[in-house]
Design an enzyme around this catalytic site. Sequence first.
Site, PDB file in Angstrom:
ATOM      1  N   SER A   1      -1.187  13.678  27.715  1.00  0.00           N
ATOM      2  CA  SER A   1      -0.030  12.799  27.868  1.00  0.00           C
ATOM      3  C   SER A   1       0.946  13.362  28.894  1.00  0.00           C
ATOM      4  O   SER A   1       1.454  12.640  29.759  1.00  0.00           O
ATOM      5  CB  SER A   1       0.686  12.618  26.527  1.00  0.00           C
ATOM      6  OG  SER A   1      -0.141  11.962  25.594  1.00  0.00           O
TER       7      SER A   1
ATOM      8  N   ARG B   1       9.741  15.262  27.692  1.00  0.00           N
ATOM      9  CA  ARG B   1       9.681  15.081  26.240  1.00  0.00           C
ATOM     10  C   ARG B   1      10.235  13.719  25.834  1.00  0.00           C
ATOM     11  O   ARG B   1       9.706  13.055  24.941  1.00  0.00           O
ATOM     12  CB  ARG B   1      10.452  16.201  25.546  1.00  0.00           C
ATOM     13  CG  ARG B   1      10.451  16.166  24.037  1.00  0.00           C
ATOM     14  CD  ARG B   1       9.105  16.352  23.409  1.00  0.00           C
ATOM     15  NE  ARG B   1       8.438  17.592  23.811  1.00  0.00           N
ATOM     16  CZ  ARG B   1       7.222  17.947  23.389  1.00  0.00           C
ATOM     17  NH1 ARG B   1       6.540  17.142  22.581  1.00  0.00           N
ATOM     18  NH2 ARG B   1       6.675  19.076  23.800  1.00  0.00           N
TER      19      ARG B   1
ATOM     20  N   HIS C   1       7.636  11.175  26.847  1.00  0.00           N
ATOM     21  CA  HIS C   1       6.507  11.290  25.922  1.00  0.00           C
ATOM     22  C   HIS C   1       6.818  10.616  24.591  1.00  0.00           C
ATOM     23  O   HIS C   1       5.962   9.958  23.985  1.00  0.00           O
ATOM     24  CB  HIS C   1       6.186  12.767  25.704  1.00  0.00           C
ATOM     25  CG  HIS C   1       5.062  13.018  24.751  1.00  0.00           C
ATOM     26  ND1 HIS C   1       5.258  13.388  23.440  1.00  0.00           N
ATOM     27  CD2 HIS C   1       3.722  12.937  24.911  1.00  0.00           C
ATOM     28  CE1 HIS C   1       4.098  13.537  22.836  1.00  0.00           C
ATOM     29  NE2 HIS C   1       3.145  13.270  23.699  1.00  0.00           N
TER      30      HIS C   1
END
Length: 208
Positions: free
Chosen positions: A17, A40, A43
């Site tokens: 990812s 982050r 994601h």
Amino acid sequence: MLDEIQIIKPDEIEKRSMEIIAAELGDRSWPEDEWAVVRRCIHTSADFDYADHLVFSTDAVKKAREAIRAGAVIVTDTNMAAAGINKKSLARWGGSVRCFMADEDVAEEAAAKGVTRASVCMERGAKLDGPVIFAVGNAPTALIRLYEMIQAGELKPALIIGVPVGFVNVVESKELILKTGVPYIVARGRKGGSNIAAAICNAILYGC
């Protein structure tokens, strides 16, 4: 349909990812500590707008990590955000997560004052000892109260994570935090949420 799905081992999913996120952002770059936060958030949300909307005060992540290593408390405005923060990583440094939203006396005080529970929660957080990081993913009134206390000289937080989501006073409250002079990570605009607040905390924690 199933034969078109690539089977990936669980420990490879996040790695893949992150590789996809980096590839889709192309040659865009951030300082390494800020990049950890940006990727982050993307994601967590699959929303590449965070690459444009996240803004950082100078050395915000560095200062936050110093606070965590000094045993910082992270105060959230929702139990959802609190639940999403990696408490094991935080406890390693002697820190903890606090959310006062469900406390009965918070609701009573908020009703008596005619303010939101989130505002009272920020006041409770301001009374804690040691470095405090405020992670706000839901309530713009929490950011407004933090701004008021900072302006009055009543509070000097280690970091404010300002990422409430919504429409009423959301944009304006975030812009207030940019004027405080304290360390901040803010998602400008309407987007955000408790999951994003937790994601930012975890990106900071994983680099400690």
